[in-house]
Structure formats: structure tokens, C-alpha cells
Design an enzyme around this catalytic site. Structure first.
Site, PDB file in Angstrom:
ATOM      1  N   TYR A  51       0.831  -1.221   0.000  1.00 52.52           N
ATOM      2  CA  TYR A  51       0.000   0.000   0.000  1.00 52.52           C
ATOM      3  C   TYR A  51       0.863   1.268   0.000  1.00 52.52           C
ATOM      4  O   TYR A  51       0.335   2.363  -0.146  1.00 52.52           O
ATOM      5  CB  TYR A  51      -0.958   0.023   1.195  1.00 52.52           C
ATOM      6  N   HIS A 108       1.047 -11.444   1.517  1.00 58.32           N
ATOM      7  CA  HIS A 108      -0.072 -10.725   0.875  1.00 58.32           C
ATOM      8  C   HIS A 108      -0.718 -11.512  -0.267  1.00 58.32           C
ATOM      9  O   HIS A 108      -1.930 -11.519  -0.420  1.00 58.32           O
ATOM     10  CB  HIS A 108       0.445  -9.379   0.353  1.00 58.32           C
TER      11      HIS A 108
HETATM   12  N1  LIG Z   1      -5.411  -8.720   1.204  1.00 56.66           N
HETATM   13  C1  LIG Z   1      -5.790  -8.170   0.075  1.00 56.66           C
HETATM   14  O1  LIG Z   1      -5.360  -8.568  -1.028  1.00 56.66           O
HETATM   15  C2  LIG Z   1      -6.767  -7.016   0.130  1.00 56.66           C
HETATM   16  C3  LIG Z   1      -7.482  -6.639  -1.031  1.00 56.66           C
HETATM   17  C4  LIG Z   1      -8.397  -5.582  -0.918  1.00 56.66           C
HETATM   18  C5  LIG Z   1      -8.585  -4.946   0.300  1.00 56.66           C
HETATM   19  N2  LIG Z   1      -7.869  -5.336   1.409  1.00 56.66           N
HETATM   20  C6  LIG Z   1      -8.010  -4.639   2.718  1.00 56.66           C
HETATM   21  O2  LIG Z   1      -9.367  -4.478   3.015  1.00 56.66           O
HETATM   22  C7  LIG Z   1      -9.651  -3.090   3.261  1.00 56.66           C
HETATM   23  C8  LIG Z   1     -11.085  -2.776   2.930  1.00 56.66           C
HETATM   24  O3  LIG Z   1     -11.316  -3.101   1.587  1.00 56.66           O
HETATM   25  P1  LIG Z   1     -12.631  -2.750   0.808  1.00 56.66           P
HETATM   26  O4  LIG Z   1     -12.581  -1.343   0.324  1.00 56.66           O
HETATM   27  O5  LIG Z   1     -12.770  -3.801  -0.204  1.00 56.66           O
HETATM   28  O6  LIG Z   1     -13.774  -2.879   1.941  1.00 56.66           O
HETATM   29  P2  LIG Z   1     -15.342  -2.895   1.848  1.00 56.66           P
HETATM   30  O7  LIG Z   1     -15.810  -2.928   3.249  1.00 56.66           O
HETATM   31  O8  LIG Z   1     -15.858  -3.924   0.897  1.00 56.66           O
HETATM   32  O9  LIG Z   1     -15.699  -1.495   1.184  1.00 56.66           O
HETATM   33  C9  LIG Z   1     -15.444  -0.295   1.816  1.00 56.66           C
HETATM   34  C10 LIG Z   1     -15.883   0.806   0.863  1.00 56.66           C
HETATM   35  O10 LIG Z   1     -17.298   0.749   0.746  1.00 56.66           O
HETATM   36  C11 LIG Z   1     -17.826   2.057   0.706  1.00 56.66           C
HETATM   37  N3  LIG Z   1     -19.167   2.032   1.301  1.00 56.66           N
HETATM   38  C12 LIG Z   1     -19.528   1.491   2.480  1.00 56.66           C
HETATM   39  N4  LIG Z   1     -20.857   1.634   2.688  1.00 56.66           N
HETATM   40  C13 LIG Z   1     -21.339   2.265   1.595  1.00 56.66           C
HETATM   41  C14 LIG Z   1     -22.631   2.693   1.196  1.00 56.66           C
HETATM   42  N5  LIG Z   1     -23.695   2.494   1.966  1.00 56.66           N
HETATM   43  N6  LIG Z   1     -22.745   3.299   0.012  1.00 56.66           N
HETATM   44  C15 LIG Z   1     -21.674   3.521  -0.789  1.00 56.66           C
HETATM   45  N7  LIG Z   1     -20.416   3.131  -0.472  1.00 56.66           N
HETATM   46  C16 LIG Z   1     -20.255   2.525   0.704  1.00 56.66           C
HETATM   47  C17 LIG Z   1     -16.862   2.901   1.509  1.00 56.66           C
HETATM   48  O11 LIG Z   1     -16.890   4.176   0.929  1.00 56.66           O
HETATM   49  P3  LIG Z   1     -16.886   5.535   1.786  1.00 56.66           P
HETATM   50  O12 LIG Z   1     -15.464   5.953   1.876  1.00 56.66           O
HETATM   51  O13 LIG Z   1     -17.719   6.451   0.958  1.00 56.66           O
HETATM   52  O14 LIG Z   1     -17.465   5.247   3.131  1.00 56.66           O
HETATM   53  C18 LIG Z   1     -15.525   2.194   1.339  1.00 56.66           C
HETATM   54  O15 LIG Z   1     -14.749   2.802   0.329  1.00 56.66           O
HETATM   55  C19 LIG Z   1      -8.601  -2.358   2.451  1.00 56.66           C
HETATM   56  O16 LIG Z   1      -8.412  -1.035   2.873  1.00 56.66           O
HETATM   57  C20 LIG Z   1      -7.396  -3.236   2.715  1.00 56.66           C
HETATM   58  O17 LIG Z   1      -6.850  -2.941   3.982  1.00 56.66           O
HETATM   59  C21 LIG Z   1      -6.991  -6.370   1.332  1.00 56.66           C
END
Ligand SMILES: NC(=O)c1ccc[n+]([C@@H]2O[C@H](COP(=O)([O-])OP(=O)(O)OC[C@H]3O[C@@H](n4cnc5c(N)ncnc54)[C@H](OP(=O)(O)O)[C@@H]3O)[C@@H](O)[C@H]2O)c1
Length: 288
Positions: A51, A108
Site C-alpha cells: 500500500y 499478501h
Molecule cells: N489482502 C488483500 O489482497 C486485500 C485486497 C483488498 C482490500 N484489502 C483490505 O481491506 C480493506 C477494505 O477493503 P474494501 O474497500 O474492499 O472494503 P469494503 O468494506 O468492501 O468497502 C469499503 C468501501 O465501501 C464504501 N461504502 C460502504 N458503505 C457504503 C454505502 N452504503 N454506500 C456507498 N459506499 C459505501 C466505503 O466508501 P466511503 O469511503 O464512501 O465510506 C468504502 O470505500 C482495504 O483497505 C485493505 O486494507 C486487502
């Protein structure tokens, strides 16, 4: 309310919901978001070498004023530079984070490391044995990848962090069976995808129906996201999520106060999810 904890197979405990510094914060300064997350009650922070923002994650941790002992910090091993090992890579992470150990260190990705997963796992064990991390685990590992490292492991992976939501639940069954066998905690990223990245699927009306029932039972607002997060919590799944908005950070943490789904509602979510197979992070998984 304090965040509830999951017990890992090495006896340590991890807060069940984590604030992530990837996706929306990938390669960006995470300091302000991390301060907001911690000040509102997040104690588990999820970072990664890939990241490119471990320094600002560390700055946010320091600026939050929260004692290190009250936080749970995860980072992940990225692409190893020639001559580096998982141990030397975590030493560099710790320097950037400004701390002297992490709670959880994950490989990762499996796919770019096929052919050397065993060596990497032995290196992860070295990092743990040197006291640089309390727990070690993996991310984006299929059952085959897990079986490969289990052939040499003297320490089982404690966690596998992968794309988990109802639209991949059925396809994940071989991996989840192995998690059960070795007591590996399943950690979900992209968990809100059915609601924020893939609207229009079979889950939509069901999640809304459950949301309305929970809202009546609670007597105050319940969001659709909280329905999915509550489902994960009841399944014993560690949730990694993120947000740029204070209200949403508070909403995520408030999931703890949402009434439980019934066993039938949990079953209905899995049945509806099985009607559509959809990955939102396909590059992290072998071609299907
Ligand atoms: N290990 C891996 O390969 C890997 C891959 C991907 C991610 N990750 C980790 O997982 C974390 C979270 O990932 P993710 O983004 O996929 O999580 P997620 O929980 O699926 O999505 C979070 C996103 O959803 C949006 N959101 C939530 N509620 C909403 C609603 N009611 N309406 C519209 N948008 C909404 C949020 O936007 P707002 O900002 O507008 O609230 C936020 O950007 C990452 O930061 C990272 O640390 C790991």
C-alpha cells in the site's frame, strides 16, 4: 462498547473488525483517516507493504495518542526485493510504522509466489520467532496454496485474508473447509462488495428485508452494510473494511450493537448468494 475479539489458533486475540489502509487509501497518505478511525474506536488497523503508506499509518497511530498495547496492527509481506527475506522486510515495515512489533504479518499474495511459498512460510516463521510479529498468516491463499505451506509449517497460519462475501461463499468452500480443519480464522476484504460494487444481484431484496426487521427490533437505524457485517461477525469472520467518512466509521463500529440475524436469515443469505458467482478482486485469485 469494546470491540469483540476473535481467538486465533496461536492463542492470541484479534479485534473482529479492522480499518484498512488499502483500496481507497492505496498509495495515499493514511494518517488522517487512521486518526479518525482510532479516535472513533477502531483498535485493529490493516496495512501492507504494497500500500506504500506504512509510514503514514504509523504517523496516524502515533498521533492518535492510543497506547500501542491497546492497538492491533497488521501488515503484509509484499514483493521481496533480491536479497530480502520476510524477516528483513518486516524490519523495514516496523521502521516505517514506528513500532517494534506487529500483531499479525501476512503473506499478501500467493499467485506471484507460486513455487516459493514453502520458503516464504519458513521466513514468516523466522520473523515470528524473532519476536517481530505476534502472529503469522496469509492472504489470497486457495486450499492448494495452504496445503503447500502446511507441508513444511511448524506454525500453522493463524489467518487467511481473502475476498469473502455471499457471491463467493459457495466457491470458497474448499478453502473454508481447510480453515475449519486447522482453526484458521477467515478474514474478509471486499465484504461490502454486493452492496457497493455489485448492486442488482439476488441479495439486494433479502438484505433490505433483514435490515427492516433488525431496525424494528432495535428501534433505531440499521444500514444494509451492518446487515452484512453482522452476518460476518456471527460467522466468526474477521472483517477488514474502510471508509473516508466519519459517519461510516461510526456505523461500522456500531454493528456491535445491532441485533443478531436468525439462523434462517443466515441460511437465506447463503442461498441467495449462491445464485450469483461474482468476484470483485479477480486478479487476486487463480482464473476460474
Ligand atoms: N489482502 C488483500 O489482497 C486485500 C485486497 C483488498 C482490500 N484489502 C483490505 O481491506 C480493506 C477494505 O477493503 P474494501 O474497500 O474492499 O472494503 P469494503 O468494506 O468492501 O468497502 C469499503 C468501501 O465501501 C464504501 N461504502 C460502504 N458503505 C457504503 C454505502 N452504503 N454506500 C456507498 N459506499 C459505501 C466505503 O466508501 P466511503 O469511503 O464512501 O465510506 C468504502 O470505500 C482495504 O483497505 C485493505 O486494507 C486487502
Amino acid at each position: 462498547m469494546p470491540t469483540s475479539l476473535l481467538t486465533l489458533n496461536d492463542g492470541t486475540k484479534a479485534p473482529w473488525i479492522a480499518f484498512g489502509t488499502g483500496t481507497a487509501l492505496y498509495s495515499k497518505d493514511a494518517q488522517q483517516s487512521v486518526i479518525i478511525a482510532i479516535q472513533n474506536g477502531f483498535t485493529h488497523l490493516d496495512g501492507a507493504q504494497q500500500y506504500q503508506n506504512e509510514d503514514s499509518l504509523g504517523a496516524g497511530i502515533a498521533a492518535s495518542g492510543k497506547p500501542r498495547s491497546e492497538l492491533y496492527i497488521t501488515t503484509k509481506l509484499g514483493n521481496l526485493q533480491p536479497g530480502d527475506t520476510p524477516k528483513s522486510a518486516i524490519e523495514e515495515s516496523l521502521r516505517k510504522l514506528g513500532i517494534d512489533y506487529v500483531d499479525l504479518y501476512l503473506i499478501h499474495h500467493a499467485l506471484p509466489n507460486v513455487g516459493r511459498l514453502k520458503d516464504l512460510w519458513i521466513g514468516m516463521e523466522e520473523a515470528k520467532n524473532a519476536g517481530l510479529t505476534k502472529s503469522i498468516g496469509v492472504s489470497n491463499f486457495t486450499a492448494d496454496h495452504l496445503n503447500e505451506i502446511l507441508e513444511v509449517a511448524t506454525i500453522s497460519p493463524a489467518v487467511n485474508q481473502l475476498e469473502v462475501h455471499p457471491y463467493v461463499w459457495k466457491a470458497l468452500q474448499p478453502t473454508l473447509s481447510l480453515h475449519e480443519k486447522y482453526n484458521i480464522v477467515t478474514s474478509s476484504y471486499g465484504g461490502l462488495s454486493p452492496l457497493v460494487r455489485g448492486r442488482g444481484g439476488p441479495l439486494d431484496p433479502l438484505v433490505e428485508r433483514i435490515r427492516v426487521r433488525l431496525e424494528h427490533a432495535r428501534g433505531s437505524t440499521v444500514s444494509e452494510g451492518q446487515v452484512l457485517h453482522k452476518y460476518f461477525q456471527q460467522k466468526g469472520i474477521l472483517v477488514v473494511t474502510t471508509s473516508a467518512k466519519v459517519e461510516r466509521v461510526q456505523e461500522y463500529l456500531d454493528t456491535e450493537n445491532v441485533p443478531e440475524l436468525t439462523p434462517d436469515e443466515i441460511k437465506d443469505i447463503e442461498t441467495a448468494g449462491a445464485k450469483l458467482h461474482k468476484r470483485f478482486f479477480p486478479r487476486n485469485w487463480p482464473p476460474e
